[in-house]
Design a protein around this motif. Structure first.
Motif, mmCIF file in Angstrom:
data_model
loop_
_atom_site.group_PDB
_atom_site.id
_atom_site.type_symbol
_atom_site.label_atom_id
_atom_site.label_comp_id
_atom_site.label_asym_id
_atom_site.label_seq_id
_atom_site.Cartn_x
_atom_site.Cartn_y
_atom_site.Cartn_z
ATOM 1 N N VAL A 47 22.759 68.523 45.207
ATOM 2 C CA VAL A 47 23.668 67.669 44.432
ATOM 3 C C VAL A 47 25.025 67.634 45.113
ATOM 4 C CG1 VAL A 47 22.546 68.098 42.198
ATOM 5 C CG2 VAL A 47 24.438 69.563 42.937
ATOM 6 N N ASN A 48 25.705 66.510 44.960
ATOM 7 C CA ASN A 48 27.116 66.457 45.331
ATOM 8 C C ASN A 48 27.906 67.273 44.316
ATOM 9 O OD1 ASN A 48 27.020 64.800 47.651
ATOM 10 N ND2 ASN A 48 26.937 62.941 46.398
ATOM 11 N N THR A 49 28.872 68.036 44.785
ATOM 12 C CA THR A 49 29.598 68.966 43.924
ATOM 13 C C THR A 49 30.778 68.305 43.216
ATOM 14 O OG1 THR A 49 31.101 69.627 45.694
ATOM 15 C CG2 THR A 49 29.009 70.850 45.495
ATOM 16 N N PRO A 50 31.307 68.953 42.161
ATOM 17 C CA PRO A 50 32.530 68.459 41.521
ATOM 18 C C PRO A 50 33.680 68.326 42.512
ATOM 19 C CG PRO A 50 31.465 70.059 40.090
ATOM 20 C CD PRO A 50 30.702 70.068 41.393
ATOM 21 N N TYR A 51 33.793 69.253 43.452
ATOM 22 C CA TYR A 51 34.848 69.158 44.465
ATOM 23 C C TYR A 51 34.738 67.850 45.239
ATOM 24 C CZ TYR A 51 37.558 69.985 48.689
ATOM 25 O OH TYR A 51 38.454 69.849 49.731
ATOM 26 N N LYS A 52 33.523 67.469 45.614
ATOM 27 C CA LYS A 52 33.330 66.247 46.384
ATOM 28 C C LYS A 52 33.692 65.017 45.553
ATOM 29 C CE LYS A 52 30.063 63.975 49.500
ATOM 30 N NZ LYS A 52 28.728 64.083 50.154
ATOM 31 N N PHE A 53 33.277 65.007 44.277
ATOM 32 C CA PHE A 53 33.604 63.862 43.422
ATOM 33 C C PHE A 53 35.111 63.738 43.207
ATOM 34 C CE2 PHE A 53 29.114 64.054 42.185
ATOM 35 C CZ PHE A 53 28.806 62.707 42.137
ATOM 36 N N GLU A 54 35.764 64.865 42.976
ATOM 37 C CA GLU A 54 37.178 64.830 42.614
ATOM 38 C C GLU A 54 38.108 64.696 43.821
ATOM 39 O OE1 GLU A 54 37.802 68.329 40.316
ATOM 40 O OE2 GLU A 54 36.400 67.730 38.726
ATOM 41 N N GLU A 55 37.768 65.367 44.930
ATOM 42 C CA GLU A 55 38.690 65.432 46.057
ATOM 43 C C GLU A 55 38.299 64.553 47.249
ATOM 44 O OE1 GLU A 55 41.454 66.955 45.610
ATOM 45 O OE2 GLU A 55 40.890 67.885 43.706
ATOM 46 N N VAL A 56 37.023 64.230 47.373
ATOM 47 C CA VAL A 56 36.570 63.428 48.519
ATOM 48 C C VAL A 56 36.321 61.979 48.086
ATOM 49 C CG1 VAL A 56 34.845 63.171 50.341
ATOM 50 C CG2 VAL A 56 35.568 65.465 49.610
ATOM 51 N N PHE A 57 35.437 61.798 47.095
ATOM 52 C CA PHE A 57 35.196 60.446 46.581
ATOM 53 C C PHE A 57 36.441 59.940 45.858
ATOM 54 C CE2 PHE A 57 30.371 61.367 46.194
ATOM 55 C CZ PHE A 57 30.181 60.983 47.500
ATOM 56 N N GLY A 58 36.786 60.627 44.757
ATOM 57 C CA GLY A 58 37.981 60.277 43.991
ATOM 58 C C GLY A 58 38.084 58.782 43.742
ATOM 59 N N ASN A 59 39.277 58.227 43.982
ATOM 60 C CA ASN A 59 39.501 56.782 43.912
ATOM 61 C C ASN A 59 39.854 56.271 45.303
ATOM 62 O OD1 ASN A 59 39.179 56.391 41.014
ATOM 63 N ND2 ASN A 59 41.050 57.572 40.809
ATOM 64 N N ASN A 60 39.116 56.772 46.267
ATOM 65 C CA ASN A 60 39.409 56.476 47.664
ATOM 66 C C ASN A 60 38.604 55.287 48.189
ATOM 67 O OD1 ASN A 60 41.260 58.652 47.990
ATOM 68 N ND2 ASN A 60 39.542 60.067 48.158
ATOM 69 N N VAL A 61 39.079 54.761 49.297
ATOM 70 C CA VAL A 61 38.401 53.667 49.988
ATOM 71 C C VAL A 61 37.961 54.160 51.371
ATOM 72 C CG1 VAL A 61 38.607 51.338 50.932
ATOM 73 C CG2 VAL A 61 39.796 51.943 48.803
ATOM 74 N N PHE A 62 36.715 53.888 51.715
ATOM 75 C CA PHE A 62 36.192 54.212 53.036
ATOM 76 C C PHE A 62 35.726 52.920 53.700
ATOM 77 C CE2 PHE A 62 35.422 57.764 50.188
ATOM 78 C CZ PHE A 62 35.927 58.843 50.893
ATOM 79 N N TYR A 63 35.801 52.900 55.003
ATOM 80 C CA TYR A 63 35.322 51.710 55.714
ATOM 81 C C TYR A 63 34.884 52.091 57.118
ATOM 82 C CZ TYR A 63 39.836 51.714 58.140
ATOM 83 O OH TYR A 63 40.918 52.077 58.902
ATOM 84 N N ASP A 64 34.055 51.248 57.683
ATOM 85 C CA ASP A 64 33.611 51.442 59.062
ATOM 86 C C ASP A 64 33.373 50.059 59.660
ATOM 87 O OD1 ASP A 64 32.702 53.275 61.245
ATOM 88 O OD2 ASP A 64 30.846 52.137 60.982
ATOM 89 N N ILE A 65 33.867 49.856 60.871
ATOM 90 C CA ILE A 65 33.755 48.558 61.536
ATOM 91 C C ILE A 65 33.012 48.715 62.854
ATOM 92 C CG2 ILE A 65 35.034 46.630 62.547
ATOM 93 C CD1 ILE A 65 37.345 47.341 60.673
ATOM 94 N N SER A 66 31.959 47.937 63.008
ATOM 95 C CA SER A 66 31.225 47.927 64.274
ATOM 96 C C SER A 66 30.688 46.521 64.499
ATOM 97 C CB SER A 66 30.076 48.937 64.244
ATOM 98 O OG SER A 66 29.066 48.526 63.350
ATOM 99 N N ASP A 67 30.122 46.280 65.672
ATOM 100 C CA ASP A 67 29.598 44.954 65.994
ATOM 101 C C ASP A 67 28.402 44.590 65.127
ATOM 102 O OD1 ASP A 67 31.501 44.598 67.932
ATOM 103 O OD2 ASP A 67 30.223 45.291 69.579
ATOM 104 N N GLU A 68 27.580 45.584 64.789
ATOM 105 C CA GLU A 68 26.343 45.320 64.068
ATOM 106 C C GLU A 68 26.527 45.291 62.554
ATOM 107 O OE1 GLU A 68 23.401 44.468 65.361
ATOM 108 O OE2 GLU A 68 24.460 44.391 67.283
#
Length: 251
Positions: free
Chosen positions: A145-166
């Protein structure tokens, strides 16, 4: 929203997004747990098997595999890849919280935070009771399982992105600390012969803390053997982002 629906278009780009997952390493880890607990399974069940990558890796190592997933599209991808590898894997289109097998199995896994996608405890309770019912005596059930730490401190209300040709993606999270539900808004731009195709998905995961997980395991009458840090055989630290649970059916 049903998981089967949200994975409709996502299924066909899933592997391209999960390129950084080392399934061989995950299989090594599961086999190490088997060794630690002197478990020598032949027939394995993978709940929430997705596009079959873990099933395929374990089948290559000589295990008989059954994969269960609610998404027909995911299973179509899994079946096609298995056939390309010349592997005979049984895939069942079922809800992992309400599955049915023809007999018992030696071990069951539920990986890649699939349990976090189950938003209600009552559904996890039903799943765990079925796990106990279909495990041979002494068989292991391993899940993460993903932990509470991951939900609160990593996921949170954050934005992630990745840009590539494909493929390019934008991943916006909204975590509600009261409900413990995290909403993932995903937008993908995938290159094809005509340019780029846009996909939009909304996924939900629920955060379960260690005490909740232990309580659910206890109610199922499975025996909790240990809790490990991500892909390690040691206790998880406070900032662990993924915990693995190892349970046993009564001998």
């Amino acid at each position: 929203m049903e998981v089967g629906f949200i994975y409709h278009s996502f299924a066909y780009i899933y592997d391209r997004l999960m390129y950084d997952i080392d399934y061989s390493k995950w299989a090594d880890y599961i086999e190490n747990i088997f060794k630690v607990y002197n478990c020598k399974p032949s027939l394995l069940l993978d709940l929430g098997c997705g596009t079959g990558n873990f099933c395929i890796e374990m089948a290559k190592r000589g295990y008989d595999m059954i994969g269960v997933d609610i998404s027909v599209d995911m299973l179509n991808c899994a079946k096609q890849k298995s056939e390309e590898h010349g592997l005979n894997i049984l895939y069942l289109n079922q809800d992992m919280t309400d599955f049915e097998l023809y007999g018992t199995v030696d071990a069951i896994v539920c990986l890649m935070d699939s349990i976090n996608y189950v938003l209600y405890k009552k559904d996890i309770k039903r799943m765990l009771k079925l796990v106990k019912n279909y495990l041979n005596p002494g068989g292991l059930f391993i899940f993460d399982v993903n932990t509470p730490y991951k939900f609160e401190e990593v996921f949170g209300n954050n934005v992630f992105y990745d840009i590539s040709d494909e493929i390019t993606y934008i991943w916006q999270n909204y975590y509600n600390r009261r409900t413990k539900i995290c909403e993932f808004e995903l937008t993908f731009f995938v290159r094809d012969n005509e340019g780029y195709k846009k996909y939009d998905e909304v996924h939900y995961e629920r955060c379960y803390d260690n005490n909740e997980i232990k309580g659910l395991i206890e109610s199922s009458k499975l025996k909790l053997l240990n809790v490990y840090d991500e892909l390690k055989l040691c206790p998880p630290p406070k900032k662990s982002q993924r915990n693995f649970y190892v349970c046993e059916a009564n001998k």
